[in-house]
Design an enzyme around this catalytic site. Structure first.
Site, PDB file in Angstrom:
ATOM      1  N   GLU A 345       0.918  -9.231   5.189  1.00  0.00           N
ATOM      2  CA  GLU A 345       0.912  -8.322   5.959  1.00  0.00           C
ATOM      3  C   GLU A 345       0.441  -8.834   7.456  1.00  0.00           C
ATOM      4  OE1 GLU A 345      -1.454  -3.938   6.547  1.00  0.00           O
ATOM      5  OE2 GLU A 345      -2.237  -5.589   5.063  1.00  0.00           O
ATOM      6  N   LYS A 409       5.222   1.357   7.067  1.00  0.00           N
ATOM      7  CA  LYS A 409       4.270   1.728   6.053  1.00  0.00           C
ATOM      8  C   LYS A 409       4.048   3.334   5.821  1.00  0.00           C
ATOM      9  CE  LYS A 409      -0.883   0.603   4.532  1.00  0.00           C
ATOM     10  NZ  LYS A 409      -1.942  -0.101   4.866  1.00  0.00           N
ATOM     11  N   CYS A 462       0.130  -3.297   1.575  1.00  0.00           N
ATOM     12  CA  CYS A 462      -1.310  -3.315   1.289  1.00  0.00           C
ATOM     13  C   CYS A 462      -1.785  -2.003   0.504  1.00  0.00           C
ATOM     14  CB  CYS A 462      -2.145  -3.332   2.760  1.00  0.00           C
ATOM     15  SG  CYS A 462      -3.910  -3.415   2.650  1.00  0.00           S
TER      16      CYS A 462
END
Length: 583
Positions: A345, A409, A462
Site C-alpha cells: 500500500e 479502497k 489494508c
C-alpha cells in the site's frame, strides 16, 4: 475485588491474541468471566462486569494504536495513550450491552421444575422463582390503572420511571445467575458475545479488529469451523470451551469436597453435550474440503517488502534509495514466465494517472508479460476540474506503462484516512493520522480484477481485510485475494494481529491470500489459513511463490454473517427454552 478481577480477566484473555498466542490464558480468563457472572444478582452488575472484562481485553489487544500517533505531527504523540483507553471504553459497551439478555434466562424457569444438576451455586440454592412470583409477573410488568390513578400519577415522565422501577423489581429479574444451570449461562453468553461482535463490526462503519475467536488460529482444526459459522461464531466457541472447563472444575470440586461422585458425574453430562461439536469436528475436519477447479494456470507472484520506515516514507531525500530497493526486490522479467509483482500500500508517491513519466519509470522494471500491482493515491476532481478528494487505490500497470485497472479502497480507517465529525474535531485541535489536507473518499465495494493470464484477483487494501463477510465480490469470486498494506504504523502487536485477520478471511472464504506490506508481515496464506511463506517484521526481502488453489465456495462464503447471527440466535434459544434431563 470482583471488579478488579473482571478487568484483569479481560487483560489475560487478550494474551490469546497475536503476538502472545497464549490461547489457554484466554480460555481460563473467559471461564473466570463466567464464574464472576454467576455471582451477579442485579442487571447493572452483569453490565459492569462484562464492561470491565471487555475494557481490559480491548485495552491490551489494541495497544498498537498508541504507536500510530508517533508517526504524525498533527497531534501530540502522548494522545495515543489516551486514545487506546477511550476507544476501549467505547468498544466495551457493545459487549456489555449484549450481555444484558442473560437476565432473561430467569424467565426460562418452569413452575415446579427442580434443578438437580450442580451447575448451581455451591450452597445448593437455585430451584427458581416461586410459582406465586411467576404468576405475578404479568400484573407487575403491566399494572392496570384507572383514569383517576393516572391523573394522580402526574406526568408521563413520572409514570415512565415508575414503570421502569416496577419492571426491574420483578422477583424473577432479581434471581442470582448462580441459580441458572451453567450450560444455559454458557450458551447464552456465547450467543450474546457473537451478537455483540457482529454489531460492533458495522455500527458507525464498524471496528471488528481481533475478535475473541482469533485465538483458535493456534488450533487450526477448530479455526476451520469458521468455514461454517464465521469468525464471530468462533468467539462463541471460546465461551463454550471455557464453560466446559468450568463445569469440569465444578464436577471435580463436588466429588472431592462433598464426596458425591454420582452427582458429580451427572453434573458433567451437559458439559459432554456441549463438547460433542468439538469432538465431532475433530473427526471430520479436512473431509469437507472441495478444491475449486482451476480454469487458468496458478499465478506466479513476486511479493515485495521494502522495509521502509514510516518516518522516511514521504521524505524526498530518501526517494532514490527507496526506488533502488523496489527495483532490486522486483527482479528481472522473463518473457516466457509472466510474473505478477505485488507492492505494498502507498508504495508509489507519484500520482500515476497524472504523471506519465512516473509510469514509464515503473514499466522499465517489468518483463514483457509482467503486471505490477501497486498502491498509490488517485486524485478525484469535481465538476469544475479542481481536486475534490483523494482515494487510496491500487493500480495495475503493464510493461508499456499503461494503467489497465484501478481499485479504490471501499472501507476507510476512521481517524486515520478520514476524521469523523471533522468540524468538531478541528475545533479542539484533532486531525487524522494520514498526512495531507485533501479529504480521502471511499470506493464502491469489493472488486475482482480480471488480470490475464493470472486469473481473477480480489483486492483488499489494508484495514479492509478485517471485515468478515465483506471482502469478496460474490458475483465474481476471485481465484485469490491480494491484501496490500502499510503496517509500519502499528507497533509490535498490530502487524501479527493484522496477519491473523487475513488468515481468518482465508478460512472463511476458502481463498488463498497474498499479503504485501511495507515493513512486515508479508505472507502467502493458503485457503485453509496456513502460512506457507512469510517475511518477518523489519526485514527487507521478497517472496517468490505460486499461488495455492482456492476451495469451492464455503458455507460461510455463500451466506456470510447471516450464518453467524443465526448460530448466535440458536444458542440463545437453546439456553432459554432447551432442557437437559439428568437421570
Amino acid at each position: 475485588m470482583t471488579w478488579i478481577f473482571a478487568f484483569l480477566a479481560g487483560l489475560v484473555a487478550a494474551l490469546g491474541l497475536q503476538p502472545y498466542n497464549l490461547w489457554g490464558c484466554s480460555l481460563v480468563a473467559v471461564a473466570g468471566w463466567l464464574a464472576l457472572l454467576r455471582q451477579t444478582q442485579k442487571t447493572w452488575q452483569i453490565f459492569a462486569l462484562s464492561w470491565l472484562f471487555a475494557f481490559g481485553f480491548f485495552w491490551l489487544g489494541l495497544d498498537w494504536i498508541a504507536t500510530s500517533f508517533t508517526h504524525q505531527a498533527a497531534m501530540p504523540s502522548w494522545l495515543g495513550w489516551v486514545a487506546v483507553p477511550l476507544l476501549s471504553c467505547y468498544l466495551a459497551c457493545y459487549i456489555s450491552l449484549f450481555t444484558l439478555p442473560l437476565r432473561f434466562l430467569c424467565l426460562s424457569f418452569r413452575r415446579g421444575e427442580k434443578r438437580v444438576d450442580s451447575f448451581q451455586s455451591s450452597d445448593g440454592i437455585g430451584d427458581g422463582a416461586d410459582s406465586e412470583d411467576i404468576d405475578a409477573i404479568p400484573s407487575r410488568l403491566f399494572p392496570v390503572e384507572n383514569d383517576a390513578a393516572v391523573a394522580r400519577e402526574g406526568t408521563m415522565k413520572s409514570r415512565f420511571f415508575a414503570g421502569s422501577a416496577a419492571f426491574w423489581s420483578v422477583p424473577v429479574f432479581n434471581i442470582s445467575l448462580s441459580q441458572i444451570p451453567l450450560w444455559r449461562l454458557t450458551l447464552a453468553l456465547a450467543g450474546c458475545l457473537t451478537w455483540g461482535e457482529w454489531i460492533k463490526s458495522w455500527v458507525f462503519t464498524g471496528f471488528p479488529w481481533s475478535p475473541l475467536g482469533a485465538i483458535w488460529l493456534n488450533i487450526l482444526p477448530i479455526a476451520h469451523i469458521a468455514r461454517w459459522i464465521g469468525s464471530y461464531g468462533l468467539s462463541a466457541l471460546v465461551v463454550i470451551a471455557a464453560g466446559i472447563g468450568l463445569s469440569c472444575y465444578d464436577g471435580i470440586k463436588l466429588a472431592i469436597e462433598k464426596r458425591q461422585a454420582r452427582q458429580a458425574i451427572r453434573s458433567l453430562l451437559p458439559a459432554f453435550w456441549m463438547a460433542l461439536p468439538f469432538l465431532g469436528w475433530a473427526l471430520v475436519d479436512g473431509h469437507d474440503i472441495h478444491w475449486q477447479k482451476a480454469e487458468r494456470p496458478p499465478a506466479h507472484v513476486v511479493i515485495v517488502q521494502p522495509n521502509i520506515p514510516q518516518d522516511e516514507k514521504y521524505d524526498l531525500r530518501y526517494k532514490s534509495r527507496h526506488d533502488a530497493i523496489f527495483e532490486k526486490l522486483s527482479g528481472k522479467g522473463d518473457p516466457h514466465h509472466p510474473r505478477l509483482i505485488l507492492w505494498p500500500e502507498d508504495a508509489v508517491q507519484s500520482y500515476l494517472e497524472e504523471e506519465p513519466l512516473a509510469r514509464a519509470a515503473l514499466s522499465r522494471l517489468l518483463g514483457k508479460n509482467d503486471l505490477l500491482l501497486t498502491g498509490g493515491d488517485a486524485l478525484i476532481p469535481d465538476n469544475s476540474g479542481h481536486i475534490a478528494s483523494v482515494r487510496n487505490s491500487l493500480f495495475v500497470l503493464d510493461a508499456k506503462g499503461d494503467i489497465l485497472d484501478r481499485y479504490d479502497k471501499a472501507h476507510l480507517v476512521p481517524f486515520g484516512e478520514y476524521m469523523p465529525f471533522r468540524k468538531w474535531a478541528a475545533y479542539v485541535g484533532l486531525g487524522r493520522l494520514v498526512a495531507g489536507d485533501i479529504e480521502f473518499t471511499e470506493g464502491a465495494q469489493p472488486e475482482s480484477l480480471d488480470l490475464v493470464p493470472f486469473g481473477l484477483v480480489g483486492i483488499q487494501i489494508c484495514y479492509e481485510i478485517v471485515f468478515s463477510g465483506r471482502v469478496v465480490d460474490r458475483t465474481h469470486r476471485p481465484d485469490f485475494i491480494f491484501n496490500l498494506s502499510n503496517d509500519s504504523w502499528f507497533g509490535r502487536s498490530g502487524p501479527p494481529q493484522h496477519l491473523a485477520q487475513a488468515r481468518l478471511r482465508a478460512i472463511e472464504e476458502g481463498l488463498p491470500i497474498a499479503r504485501a506490506t511495507s515493513t512486515g508481515i508479508s505472507a502467502v496464506i493458503d485457503a485453509e489459513g496456513r502460512i506457507l511463506q512469510f517475511l518477518p517484521e523489519n526485514t527487507e526481502g521478497r517472496l517468490l511463490a505460486v499461488m495455492p488453489k482456492a476451495l469451492q465456495p464455503t458455507f460461510f462464503a455463500r451466506y456470510g454473517n447471516l450464518i453467524s447471527v443465526l448460530f448466535a440466535t440458536a444458542l440463545l434459544l437453546i439456553a432459554l427454552f432447551g432442557r437437559i434431563k439428568l437421570r
